[in-house]
Design a protein around this motif. Structure first.
Motif, short mmCIF file in Angstrom:
data_model
loop_
_atom_site.label_atom_id
_atom_site.label_comp_id
_atom_site.label_asym_id
_atom_site.label_seq_id
_atom_site.Cartn_x
_atom_site.Cartn_y
_atom_site.Cartn_z
N GLN A 1 45.50 53.85 89.78
CA GLN A 1 45.64 52.77 90.75
C GLN A 1 45.52 51.45 90.02
O GLN A 1 44.81 51.34 89.01
CB GLN A 1 44.60 52.86 91.85
CG GLN A 1 44.91 53.97 92.83
CD GLN A 1 44.04 53.89 94.08
OE1 GLN A 1 43.00 53.29 94.10
NE2 GLN A 1 44.50 54.54 95.13
N THR A 2 46.20 50.44 90.54
CA THR A 2 46.21 49.13 89.93
C THR A 2 45.52 48.13 90.85
O THR A 2 45.78 48.08 92.05
CB THR A 2 47.66 48.67 89.67
OG1 THR A 2 48.27 49.63 88.80
CG2 THR A 2 47.69 47.32 89.01
N ASP A 3 44.61 47.34 90.25
CA ASP A 3 43.95 46.25 90.95
C ASP A 3 44.72 44.99 90.56
O ASP A 3 44.48 44.38 89.51
CB ASP A 3 42.49 46.18 90.54
CG ASP A 3 41.66 45.27 91.43
OD1 ASP A 3 42.22 44.69 92.39
OD2 ASP A 3 40.45 45.14 91.17
N PHE A 4 45.69 44.62 91.39
CA PHE A 4 46.62 43.54 91.07
C PHE A 4 45.90 42.19 90.98
O PHE A 4 45.14 41.83 91.86
CB PHE A 4 47.74 43.49 92.11
CG PHE A 4 48.60 44.72 92.09
CD1 PHE A 4 49.55 44.90 91.10
CD2 PHE A 4 48.43 45.71 93.04
CE1 PHE A 4 50.33 46.04 91.06
CE2 PHE A 4 49.21 46.86 93.02
CZ PHE A 4 50.16 47.03 92.02
N ASP B 1 46.82 42.38 85.63
CA ASP B 1 46.33 43.50 86.44
C ASP B 1 45.38 44.40 85.66
O ASP B 1 45.44 44.49 84.45
CB ASP B 1 47.51 44.34 86.94
CG ASP B 1 48.55 43.50 87.67
OD1 ASP B 1 48.16 42.50 88.31
OD2 ASP B 1 49.74 43.84 87.58
N VAL B 2 44.50 45.08 86.40
CA VAL B 2 43.62 46.10 85.83
C VAL B 2 44.07 47.44 86.39
O VAL B 2 44.20 47.61 87.61
CB VAL B 2 42.15 45.84 86.19
CG1 VAL B 2 41.26 46.97 85.69
CG2 VAL B 2 41.69 44.50 85.63
N THR B 3 44.31 48.40 85.49
CA THR B 3 44.76 49.73 85.89
C THR B 3 43.64 50.72 85.56
O THR B 3 43.10 50.72 84.47
CB THR B 3 46.05 50.11 85.13
OG1 THR B 3 47.05 49.15 85.46
CG2 THR B 3 46.52 51.49 85.52
N VAL B 4 43.31 51.56 86.54
CA VAL B 4 42.25 52.56 86.39
C VAL B 4 42.87 53.95 86.58
O VAL B 4 43.58 54.18 87.56
CB VAL B 4 41.13 52.34 87.43
CG1 VAL B 4 40.03 53.38 87.25
CG2 VAL B 4 40.57 50.92 87.32
N THR B 5 42.60 54.84 85.63
CA THR B 5 43.10 56.22 85.69
C THR B 5 41.91 57.16 85.61
O THR B 5 41.01 56.97 84.80
CB THR B 5 44.07 56.50 84.52
OG1 THR B 5 45.15 55.56 84.59
CG2 THR B 5 44.62 57.91 84.58
#
Length: 70
Positions: free
Chosen positions: A51-54, A8-12
């Motif tokens: 948010q996470t881009d699963f 996953d990619v997590t964006v904060t």
């Protein structure tokens, strides 16, 4: 801040109070690039939102942006 956690990619990002945000992803940069929404709309509080881009870490590289929605 963008980080990879497993597949996953997590964006904060830091939000602005009472502003609505949408995380978006694109395979290319540019004004006319196709963008896809990632996750639900986020209402800002002035605190960071995540948010996470699963599964995105298993796909080709992508660019992310946070857009304020009117």
């Amino acid at each position: 801040n963008v980080s990879i956690v497993g597949d996953d990619v997590t964006v904060t990002w830091t939000t602005q109070p009472n502003k609505t945000n949408q995380l978006e992803r694109s395979g290319v940069l540019g004004t006319n690039a196709s963008r896809f929404s990632v996750g639900p709309l986020t209402i800002g509080t002035g605190s960071p939102a995540t948010q996470t881009d699963f599964g995105a870490a298993t796909n080709p590289p992508a660019f992310y942006r946070v857009r304020q929605v009117p």
